[in-house]
Design a protein around this motif. Sequence first.
Motif, PDB file in Angstrom:
ATOM      1  N   GLY A 367       0.816  -1.213   0.000  1.00  0.00           N
ATOM      2  CA  GLY A 367       0.000   0.000   0.000  1.00  0.00           C
ATOM      3  C   GLY A 367       0.842   1.252   0.000  1.00  0.00           C
ATOM      4  O   GLY A 367       0.458   2.276  -0.589  1.00  0.00           O
ATOM      5  N   ALA A 368       2.006   1.196   0.680  1.00  0.00           N
ATOM      6  CA  ALA A 368       2.908   2.357   0.705  1.00  0.00           C
ATOM      7  C   ALA A 368       3.565   2.575  -0.654  1.00  0.00           C
ATOM      8  O   ALA A 368       3.758   3.717  -1.089  1.00  0.00           O
ATOM      9  CB  ALA A 368       3.975   2.160   1.777  1.00  0.00           C
ATOM     10  N   ILE A 369       3.914   1.463  -1.331  1.00  0.00           N
ATOM     11  CA  ILE A 369       4.493   1.581  -2.668  1.00  0.00           C
ATOM     12  C   ILE A 369       3.449   2.104  -3.640  1.00  0.00           C
ATOM     13  O   ILE A 369       3.701   2.988  -4.451  1.00  0.00           O
ATOM     14  CB  ILE A 369       5.031   0.213  -3.146  1.00  0.00           C
ATOM     15  CG1 ILE A 369       6.190  -0.231  -2.255  1.00  0.00           C
ATOM     16  CG2 ILE A 369       5.460   0.282  -4.606  1.00  0.00           C
ATOM     17  CD1 ILE A 369       6.654  -1.639  -2.524  1.00  0.00           C
ATOM     18  N   GLY A 370       2.216   1.552  -3.535  1.00  0.00           N
ATOM     19  CA  GLY A 370       1.087   2.041  -4.319  1.00  0.00           C
ATOM     20  C   GLY A 370       1.038   1.475  -5.715  1.00  0.00           C
ATOM     21  O   GLY A 370       2.065   1.128  -6.321  1.00  0.00           O
ATOM     22  N   ASP A 371      -0.176   1.322  -6.205  1.00  0.00           N
ATOM     23  CA  ASP A 371      -0.412   0.910  -7.583  1.00  0.00           C
ATOM     24  C   ASP A 371      -1.099   2.084  -8.281  1.00  0.00           C
ATOM     25  O   ASP A 371      -2.259   2.378  -8.013  1.00  0.00           O
ATOM     26  CB  ASP A 371      -1.305  -0.336  -7.622  1.00  0.00           C
ATOM     27  CG  ASP A 371      -1.488  -0.866  -9.033  1.00  0.00           C
ATOM     28  OD1 ASP A 371      -0.874  -0.290  -9.947  1.00  0.00           O
ATOM     29  OD2 ASP A 371      -2.250  -1.842  -9.220  1.00  0.00           O
ATOM     30  N   HIS A 372      -0.395   2.717  -9.179  1.00  0.00           N
ATOM     31  CA  HIS A 372      -0.866   3.980  -9.743  1.00  0.00           C
ATOM     32  C   HIS A 372      -1.301   3.840 -11.198  1.00  0.00           C
ATOM     33  O   HIS A 372      -1.257   4.790 -11.962  1.00  0.00           O
ATOM     34  CB  HIS A 372       0.232   5.051  -9.630  1.00  0.00           C
ATOM     35  CG  HIS A 372       0.811   5.128  -8.256  1.00  0.00           C
ATOM     36  ND1 HIS A 372       0.086   5.511  -7.161  1.00  0.00           N
ATOM     37  CD2 HIS A 372       2.047   4.818  -7.801  1.00  0.00           C
ATOM     38  CE1 HIS A 372       0.858   5.478  -6.076  1.00  0.00           C
ATOM     39  NE2 HIS A 372       2.030   5.043  -6.448  1.00  0.00           N
ATOM     40  N   HIS A 373      -1.742   2.633 -11.567  1.00  0.00           N
ATOM     41  CA  HIS A 373      -2.206   2.438 -12.941  1.00  0.00           C
ATOM     42  C   HIS A 373      -3.432   3.307 -13.220  1.00  0.00           C
ATOM     43  O   HIS A 373      -3.613   3.808 -14.324  1.00  0.00           O
ATOM     44  CB  HIS A 373      -2.543   0.964 -13.181  1.00  0.00           C
ATOM     45  CG  HIS A 373      -1.344   0.074 -13.064  1.00  0.00           C
ATOM     46  ND1 HIS A 373      -0.231   0.230 -13.866  1.00  0.00           N
ATOM     47  CD2 HIS A 373      -1.072  -0.981 -12.239  1.00  0.00           C
ATOM     48  CE1 HIS A 373       0.676  -0.691 -13.560  1.00  0.00           C
ATOM     49  NE2 HIS A 373       0.191  -1.434 -12.564  1.00  0.00           N
ATOM     50  N   TYR A 374      -4.293   3.471 -12.160  1.00  0.00           N
ATOM     51  CA  TYR A 374      -5.511   4.255 -12.363  1.00  0.00           C
ATOM     52  C   TYR A 374      -5.159   5.707 -12.690  1.00  0.00           C
ATOM     53  O   TYR A 374      -5.691   6.302 -13.628  1.00  0.00           O
ATOM     54  CB  TYR A 374      -6.391   4.207 -11.109  1.00  0.00           C
ATOM     55  CG  TYR A 374      -7.607   5.104 -11.207  1.00  0.00           C
ATOM     56  CD1 TYR A 374      -8.715   4.715 -11.958  1.00  0.00           C
ATOM     57  CD2 TYR A 374      -7.641   6.340 -10.552  1.00  0.00           C
ATOM     58  CE1 TYR A 374      -9.823   5.543 -12.054  1.00  0.00           C
ATOM     59  CE2 TYR A 374      -8.747   7.177 -10.648  1.00  0.00           C
ATOM     60  CZ  TYR A 374      -9.830   6.754 -11.394  1.00  0.00           C
ATOM     61  OH  TYR A 374     -10.929   7.580 -11.489  1.00  0.00           O
TER      62      TYR A 374
END
Length: 382
Positions: A367-374
Amino acid sequence: MGSNGFKSFLVAAFSLFLVFAGQSAFSQHEGGHEAAPAEQHEAGEHGAAAESAFNPGEAILHHIADSHEFHFFSFKKSDGSEFHATLPLPVLVYSPQRGFSAFMSSNFHHGHEVYNGYKLEHDKIVPVDANGNVDESVKVFDFSITKNVSQMLLALIVLVLILTSLAKKYLKGEGVTSAPKGFQNAVEPVITFVRDDIAKPNLGPKYKKYLPYLLTVFFFILINNIFGLLPGAANVTGNIAFTAVMGIISFFVILFSTNKHYWEHVFWFPGVPLPVKILMIPVELLGVFTKPFALIVRLFANMTAGHIIILSFISLIFIFGEMSKGAGYAFSPVSIAFAVFIYVIEILVAFIQAYIFTNLTAVFIGGAIGDHHYEEDVHPHH
């Protein structure tokens, strides 16, 4: 078959340990009753009963608490004296008024004697004056090697030996160019499980960076959980200080893994109306600290609860025994059967709690790294 036999041996040894440990309480109770003088028989009887009556809450808390010695069992000898099978540990205390002192905890004689100006009260070292009373003017810093500390160090040594021995085998090509053998064959599926089912799904392409930490956390908690099930051992993972340190370390790993997208979602959640953003800031900020807190409390509560349940079932033998010896002996098989059942479940819980702590740590890091595809799809880079 060998594994099942070893588990059965541990269960039997654990049950016998608790039975012998509790039997000393009954021996004291009976001895105190017989020693009462005839003219004070009634008062002596009630006094002895009040002193030596089995206190399940005190006994359970004593077994799960930290101590300056490993206590395995006790029994009353034929001459009326008590024998305690214990392993004393080093006492290291520093006082600005008295300086540094180092000695073995056996000098306290289980809290009955004063040594070098100190005595043991409820497993805590306190300074005393010449009359044996607590000296409030003396400040003490206790750096002793308690049973939790010594067992944690032992678990650390076992962890290092296991992982370094496996690493040497892989460097030699064993398990790489050929099939793994022996203990390596037992540990490799666990390593693969942590990699494929915990690290990869939660951390994606960055899993290799965090895999050493996740493996260390998993095996360190697992080894301490298993050690805590041995008769006379310390319940290290049931100590809030241990779980707090583990949670704080994970907390800093999570913080150092964050990026600007993570903090944007904490302080200024994108795509949300302004009034809601203002309301969400304290909630999201609090969530940063509740994640490691959840790790700390979950491991501590689960490992402590299991030990308390087992000891509660064993305590029922002595509770019924104080009503009637016949009732105590009659209820013993039932109590031990339930205790053994919970003990076997605790072996499973030892693995489950190591998995949950490691998995949640990976989830929080992910969650800290994050998935920023959106965000990339909505605001594509040009």
